[in-house]
Design a protein around this motif. Sequence first.
Motif, PDB file in Angstrom:
ATOM      1  N   ARG A   1       0.815  -1.218   0.000  1.00  0.00           N
ATOM      2  CA  ARG A   1       0.000   0.000   0.000  1.00  0.00           C
ATOM      3  C   ARG A   1       0.844   1.261   0.000  1.00  0.00           C
ATOM      4  N   ASN A   2       2.068   1.155   0.468  1.00  0.00           N
ATOM      5  CA  ASN A   2       2.910   2.336   0.563  1.00  0.00           C
ATOM      6  C   ASN A   2       4.365   1.894   0.581  1.00  0.00           C
TER       7      ASN A   2
ATOM      8  N   PRO B   1      -5.692  -0.570   7.931  1.00  0.00           N
ATOM      9  CA  PRO B   1      -4.719  -0.258   6.881  1.00  0.00           C
ATOM     10  C   PRO B   1      -4.201   1.148   7.066  1.00  0.00           C
ATOM     11  N   GLY B   2      -3.093   1.480   6.449  1.00  0.00           N
ATOM     12  CA  GLY B   2      -2.526   2.806   6.599  1.00  0.00           C
ATOM     13  C   GLY B   2      -1.715   2.911   7.874  1.00  0.00           C
ATOM     14  N   LEU B   3      -1.083   4.030   8.067  1.00  0.00           N
ATOM     15  CA  LEU B   3      -0.122   4.165   9.156  1.00  0.00           C
ATOM     16  C   LEU B   3      -0.520   5.201  10.193  1.00  0.00           C
ATOM     17  N   THR B   4      -1.647   5.842  10.038  1.00  0.00           N
ATOM     18  CA  THR B   4      -1.970   6.887  11.010  1.00  0.00           C
ATOM     19  C   THR B   4      -2.993   6.385  12.013  1.00  0.00           C
ATOM     20  N   ALA B   5      -3.117   7.105  13.056  1.00  0.00           N
ATOM     21  CA  ALA B   5      -4.084   6.891  14.131  1.00  0.00           C
ATOM     22  C   ALA B   5      -3.816   5.653  14.977  1.00  0.00           C
ATOM     23  N   PRO B   6      -3.956   4.420  14.460  1.00  0.00           N
ATOM     24  CA  PRO B   6      -3.746   3.286  15.355  1.00  0.00           C
ATOM     25  C   PRO B   6      -2.275   3.135  15.697  1.00  0.00           C
ATOM     26  N   ALA B   7      -2.023   2.633  16.888  1.00  0.00           N
ATOM     27  CA  ALA B   7      -0.652   2.409  17.315  1.00  0.00           C
ATOM     28  C   ALA B   7      -0.031   1.283  16.509  1.00  0.00           C
ATOM     29  N   LEU B   8       1.251   1.423  16.253  1.00  0.00           N
ATOM     30  CA  LEU B   8       2.003   0.351  15.626  1.00  0.00           C
ATOM     31  C   LEU B   8       2.496  -0.578  16.721  1.00  0.00           C
TER      32      LEU B   8
END
Lengths: 115, 111
Positions: free
Chosen positions: A55-56, A97-104
């Motif tokens: 996705r990125n 999906p994606g990298l913002t908001a939820p914690a990694l």
Amino acid sequence: KAGVTQTPRYLIKTRGQQVTLSCSPISGHRSVSWYQQTPGQGLQFLFEYFSETQRNKGNFPGRFSGRQFSNSRSEMNVSTLELGDSALYLCASSFYPGLTAPALHFGNGTRLTVT
Amino acid sequence: KNQVEQSPQSLIILEGKNCTLQCNYTVSPFSNLRWYKQDTGRGPVSLTIMTFSENTKSNGRYTATLDADTKQSSLHITASQLSDSASYICVVSATRYKLSFGAGTTVTVRA
């Protein structure tokens, strides 16, 4: 719930060789991202996968590649290793999906040394 | 240009003392800011998340602040313990697919 598992923990390779690192995400997490961490550069984003699709992608050469399987497990491959590839490689999973908001949620990494 | 600057690069404090870490960013637009703690030999673990409307958030002895106008965040550690020895990384999210990482601050707590 088991955390993110990365294997192997340590790896020593020679210049020109290739290497494959493995990452098993937290159960239920479908997004997996990879990072390179070095003392000089800090954490740098490599790529992210969701539902077996990249996705990125970060700003790394094509020698760095990855894939994700139907069970969300992911592998990262580095071909034609260079001394500068020596680093800690971290995998992180998240539910969305994606990298913002939820914690990694990071694994403990694979320490790669290229000699 | 590095969009997330952390200071100091490292610091040493005595057990029981307080300390404050700084994170200045130029990332725009702003979505959220997270502080991660990374113990030696381990992966980073999220401590707090700050969104645009939040000024202060605490997680035990860790308190994060955010000033969205000046684009500054701080992480305050109260009554430090030996287990606080770690690297603290500031991560700023812009759009959905853009994360910017600080280089981290290494904290060493001495008995």
